[in-house]
Design an enzyme around this catalytic site. Structure first.
Site, short mmCIF file in Angstrom:
data_model
loop_
_atom_site.label_atom_id
_atom_site.label_comp_id
_atom_site.label_asym_id
_atom_site.label_seq_id
_atom_site.Cartn_x
_atom_site.Cartn_y
_atom_site.Cartn_z
CB THR A 146 -4.42 -9.56 1.54
OG1 THR A 146 -4.12 -10.29 0.35
CG2 THR A 146 -3.38 -9.88 2.60
CD GLU A 150 -0.64 -8.52 4.76
OE1 GLU A 150 -1.47 -7.73 5.27
OE2 GLU A 150 -0.45 -8.59 3.53
CE LYS A 205 7.74 6.55 -5.74
NZ LYS A 205 6.73 5.51 -5.83
CD1 TRP A 246 8.35 10.51 -3.70
CD2 TRP A 246 8.29 9.71 -1.61
NE1 TRP A 246 9.09 9.38 -3.68
CE2 TRP A 246 9.08 8.86 -2.41
CE3 TRP A 246 8.11 9.41 -0.26
CZ2 TRP A 246 9.68 7.71 -1.91
CZ3 TRP A 246 8.71 8.28 0.25
CH2 TRP A 246 9.48 7.44 -0.56
P1 ADP Z 1 -7.05 -4.52 6.18
O1 ADP Z 1 -6.40 -4.26 7.50
O2 ADP Z 1 -8.33 -3.79 6.02
O3 ADP Z 1 -6.94 -5.88 5.69
P2 ADP Z 1 -5.27 -4.26 4.24
O4 ADP Z 1 -4.39 -5.28 4.84
O5 ADP Z 1 -5.92 -4.51 2.93
O6 ADP Z 1 -6.31 -3.79 5.20
O7 ADP Z 1 -4.59 -2.87 4.19
C1 ADP Z 1 -3.86 -2.39 5.27
C2 ADP Z 1 -3.50 -0.99 4.89
O8 ADP Z 1 -4.57 -0.09 5.18
C3 ADP Z 1 -2.33 -0.46 5.65
O9 ADP Z 1 -1.12 -0.94 5.16
C4 ADP Z 1 -2.54 1.03 5.44
O10 ADP Z 1 -2.07 1.45 4.18
C5 ADP Z 1 -4.05 1.17 5.45
N1 ADP Z 1 -4.47 1.62 6.77
C6 ADP Z 1 -4.92 0.90 7.80
N2 ADP Z 1 -5.22 1.69 8.85
C7 ADP Z 1 -4.91 2.95 8.49
C8 ADP Z 1 -4.96 4.23 9.13
N3 ADP Z 1 -5.41 4.38 10.37
N4 ADP Z 1 -4.56 5.31 8.42
C9 ADP Z 1 -4.10 5.19 7.16
N5 ADP Z 1 -4.04 4.02 6.50
C10 ADP Z 1 -4.44 2.91 7.15
#
Ligand code: ADP
Length: 537
Positions: A185, A328, A436, A441
């Protein structure tokens, strides 16, 4: 009673073997570091992956070894995806945008034995070579004689490495749950955590992606999403599975080279994070160009904005498919395909539906829960912690002592969402980014989307800052297109778009916003920078 059918142990190498037999001449196009366009096909990629797999075994590497790549999207990287995983070793894709300290951490944590490195990234490794002394060999993704002068030990070119490999190599049988790939990650807080995909999870995920993204063999895919991150959203697996042409941009991700590649290769389907699209569409606008070959695009990784959606749809006649997922989840969790019902809707209604992150891909389940873990209804109103489970969702981080899921297999995504009656999931915010204020929110994403619908706002980032009375209040940080804009202009513009108490207390204008290694906004940097802004007033 058991069924009487044959059992099947998927090794991802079977995917490239399938392409060799069924789509041998379909092109795999890469823009090399030199800028030159390289063409190969699935038959050659497969044969060279076999050579790599057998060369690795000959040199003593074995099942379970973790072998890394620090590479761009290019044909040799694609060969390595199959050559490494196909022998049961684990393909660990390294992100060249990671901070050097994090690069050292992940290389050592994973115990990488080889690093397949692209020429421009050799200096990154030279700078950390004393801290990664367990790496046995560096394989430079180039021809013999093309390795630049460097200070690394045990360096060999990829072409020399595979030279003695066996073109007729037969892939070993491996357990379907055996590890296949490793991706960490981004680690915006703390050390990055490793997600270890299996042959089964990658194969099932690829099969589902085909229907969830409406992929067909007529498509020509531009793979802008990096192969170093979450398997480039699985394109390297499902493109050969379907037998469609892939186009890889290499180093050049700016508007003009991307446009030229799309135009020259007749790309019909393009995948990228919103920032890449913003660059490309900015170039098209300045040169008065239309992306005429592209029919569909998948955008994910960050929220899609209305202005980007409209530009793609109205100026370029492109269907936008939003995808949501995370490292993940391999990454696909939800997709938002354009349905026949949507096409019949008034445009603005269709856009509102497309801005939702979409419906669960077959195979995964989603639910939302409150702070105490109680299930919340799928009514489009209730906001809660988004949980996911399924065969390509993480169970446990690499080398962790305990599972990352609860006892029923649910993984907490860290996102706050709603789910409506039709199954459409909408991300309200990251749990850590939601603002918050006075017990309520505010969605930073909704505020950002409202701001970027202003014609002079190129990018906006909203963070919650500590506030003496309200706990937190929003700050909006904006990049403009150069036209002059004041705080009052922005507030006036937002007034009829969001609730009054959502309006940011301050608006700051900057030349550039901080982005992380995967293109996401680094909100914590802005929170740190402006931490005391409201406390001092
Ligand atoms: P990656 O998939 O780039 O590894 P991370 O695992 O670091 O990203 O982050 C995943 C996060 O990215 C998700 O939990 C969400 O918050 C955000 N995310 C992914 N796709 C979208 C989307 N289409 N709209 C909003 N947020 C998104």
């Amino acid at each position: 009673m058991k069924g009487n059918m044959q059992s099947w142990g998927p090794n991802v190498a079977q995917i490239i073997e399938h392409a060799r037999v069924n789509s041998p001449n379909v092109e795999v196009v890469s823009r090399l570091v030199s800028g030159e366009i390289h063409r190969t096909n699935y038959s050659e990629v497969c044969i060279r992956a076999r050579k790599l797999g057998s060369a690795l075994l000959k040199k003593g590497y074995k099942e379970g070894d973790v072998l890394a790549s620090l590479a761009l999207n290019s044909y040799r990287h694609l060969e390595a995806y199959f050559g490494v995983s196909g022998i049961g070793a684990v393909m660990h894709t390294l992100n060249f945008r990671l901070h050097p300290e994090q690069l050292v951490y992940v290389i050592n944590h994973a115990e990488d034995k080889i690093i397949f490195v692209e020429v421009p990234f050799i200096p990154l490794l030279e700078a950390i070579k004393d801290s990664i002394s367990d790496v046995q060999e560096f394989v430079v993704l180039c021809d013999k004689g093309e390795i630049p002068e460097n200070s690394l030990n045990n360096v060999i070119s990829y072409e020399e490495f595979i030279e003695d490999g066996d073109e007729n190599f037969i892939w070993p049988k491996i357990d379907e749950d055996a590890a296949c790939g490793l991706c960490y990650t981004s680690g915006t807080t703390g050390n990055p955590k490793g997600v270890l995909y299996s042959h089964k999870s990658n194969t099932l995920h690829a099969l589902t992606a085909i229907s969830s993204l409406d992929v067909s063999s007529d498509d020509v895919i531009l793979m802008v999403v990096p192969m170093f991150h979450v398997n480039a959203w699985s394109i390297p697996f499902y493109a050969p599975l379907v037998g469609l042409k892939i186009v890889m941009p290499g180093m050049q991700m700016e508007g003009q080279p991307l446009y030229d590649l799309i135009d020259g290769e007749n790309v019909t389907f393009a995948f990228g994070v919103p920032t890449v699209w913003m660059g490309l569409l900015g170039y098209c606008k300045s040169e008065n160009l239309v992306l005429s070959s592209i029919k569909k695009t998948v955008i994910g990784g960050s929220a899609l904005s209305l202005s980007l959606l409209k530009d793609l749809h109205e100026t370029h006649d492109i269907d936008v498919i939003q995808g949501w997922g995370m490292t993940e989840t391999s990454p696909l969790g939800t997709t938002n395909l354009v349905t026949p019902e949507m096409r019949k809707m008034p445009k603005e209604e269709m856009y509102q539906l497309q801005l939702k992150q979409g419906r669960a891909c077959y195979g995964v389940e989603l639910k939302i829960v409150d702070d105490s873990g109680n299930d919340l209804p799928n009514d489009g109103e209730a906001q809660g912690h988004l949980l996911i489970r399924g065969p390509w969702v993480i169970k446990r981080y690499f080398k962790a002592e305990k599972d990352a899921t609860d006892k029923n297999g649910w993984f907490d995504t860290g996102d706050i969402s709603t789910i409506d009656q039709d199954g459409y999931m909408t991300i309200v915010d990251r749990a850590k980014d939601v603002i918050k204020t006075g017990g309520e929110w505010i969605s930073s994403i909704d505020l950002e989307n409202a701001a970027v619908s202003h014609p002079d706002v190129v990018e906006a980032c909203v963070v919650g800052l500590p506030h003496p009375k309200w706990d937190e209040r929003p700050l909006m940080v904006i990049v403009t297109n150069g036209n002059s804009l004041s705080k009052d202009d922005v507030i006036d513009f937002l007034t009829d778009k969001v609730a009054k108490w959502w309006l940011p207390d301050e608006v700051v204008f900057v030349d550039e916003l901080p982005h992380g290694a995967t293109g996401k906004l680094l909100k914590y940097e802005l929170r740190d920078k402006y931490e005391n802004l409201y406390m001092e007033n």
